[in-house]
Write a protein that holds these residues in place. Sequence first.
Motif, short mmCIF file in Angstrom:
data_model
loop_
_atom_site.label_atom_id
_atom_site.label_comp_id
_atom_site.label_asym_id
_atom_site.label_seq_id
_atom_site.Cartn_x
_atom_site.Cartn_y
_atom_site.Cartn_z
N THR A 218 0.65 -0.98 0.15
CA THR A 218 -0.04 -0.15 -0.23
C THR A 218 0.87 1.28 -0.06
N ALA A 219 1.98 1.49 0.81
CA ALA A 219 2.87 2.54 0.98
C ALA A 219 3.52 2.66 -0.43
N THR A 220 4.22 1.51 -0.92
CA THR A 220 4.64 1.59 -2.41
C THR A 220 3.79 2.36 -3.50
N LEU A 221 2.35 1.65 -3.40
CA LEU A 221 1.67 2.24 -4.61
C LEU A 221 1.30 3.56 -4.27
N THR A 222 0.92 3.83 -3.14
CA THR A 222 0.42 5.35 -2.56
C THR A 222 1.74 6.04 -3.20
N LEU B 105 -8.49 3.81 -0.51
CA LEU B 105 -9.75 3.51 -0.39
C LEU B 105 -10.22 2.98 0.88
N THR B 106 -9.46 1.98 1.03
CA THR B 106 -9.66 1.23 2.32
C THR B 106 -8.27 0.90 2.77
N GLU B 107 -8.04 1.32 4.06
CA GLU B 107 -6.58 1.05 4.98
C GLU B 107 -6.63 -0.45 4.95
N PRO B 108 -5.23 -0.81 5.17
CA PRO B 108 -5.13 -2.29 5.40
C PRO B 108 -5.70 -2.92 6.48
N GLN B 109 -6.31 -3.99 6.64
CA GLN B 109 -7.14 -4.25 7.93
C GLN B 109 -7.25 -5.93 7.70
N HIS C 250 -7.90 -1.71 -0.32
CA HIS C 250 -8.37 -1.22 -1.62
C HIS C 250 -7.74 0.07 -1.88
N LEU C 251 -7.40 0.39 -3.30
CA LEU C 251 -6.88 1.52 -3.80
C LEU C 251 -7.30 1.97 -5.08
N ARG C 252 -7.15 3.07 -5.65
CA ARG C 252 -7.54 3.37 -7.03
C ARG C 252 -6.51 4.02 -7.58
N THR C 253 -6.18 3.48 -8.96
CA THR C 253 -5.09 3.90 -9.66
C THR C 253 -5.26 5.36 -10.08
N PRO C 254 -4.21 6.31 -10.46
CA PRO C 254 -4.53 7.52 -11.13
C PRO C 254 -5.60 7.37 -12.47
N GLU C 255 -5.53 6.19 -13.01
CA GLU C 255 -6.25 5.91 -14.39
C GLU C 255 -7.83 5.49 -13.84
N THR D 15 -8.55 2.45 -12.06
CA THR D 15 -8.73 1.27 -11.77
C THR D 15 -8.65 0.65 -10.34
N LEU D 16 -9.54 -0.05 -9.94
CA LEU D 16 -10.00 -0.47 -8.50
C LEU D 16 -8.82 -1.60 -8.34
N VAL D 17 -7.92 -1.51 -7.43
CA VAL D 17 -6.93 -2.63 -7.00
C VAL D 17 -7.37 -3.12 -5.65
N GLU D 18 -7.28 -4.38 -5.55
CA GLU D 18 -7.15 -5.13 -3.94
C GLU D 18 -5.93 -5.62 -3.77
N LEU D 19 -5.57 -5.40 -2.67
CA LEU D 19 -4.11 -6.07 -2.28
C LEU D 19 -4.64 -7.19 -1.42
N GLN D 20 -4.25 -8.24 -1.29
CA GLN D 20 -4.35 -9.47 -0.39
C GLN D 20 -3.10 -10.04 0.06
N SER D 21 -3.11 -10.28 1.38
CA SER D 21 -2.09 -11.17 1.83
C SER D 21 -2.68 -12.21 2.98
#
Length: 58
Positions: free
Chosen positions: A13-17, A24-28, A41-46, A48-54
């Motif tokens: 999240t920090a890298t992509l920010t 949109l939604t902080e890591p939780q 959950h993040l949104r790109t400048p273009e 696109t909605l991105v969900e990061l999972q671990s």
Amino acid sequence: MVVLRVDDVGTATATLTAHGTTVLTEPQERPDWGPGLRTAHLRTPEGTLVELQSYRPD
């Protein structure tokens, strides 16, 4: 939506920010979605909605 599995949601999240995405939604933790699941959950400048999972072992 693009879903990406990463080693560490917080670090990703920090890298992509730093590269212009908007959080949109902080890591939780998401125990209702799956054991050991952490997401953000993040949104790109273009737009696109991105969900990061671990996953972490229980």
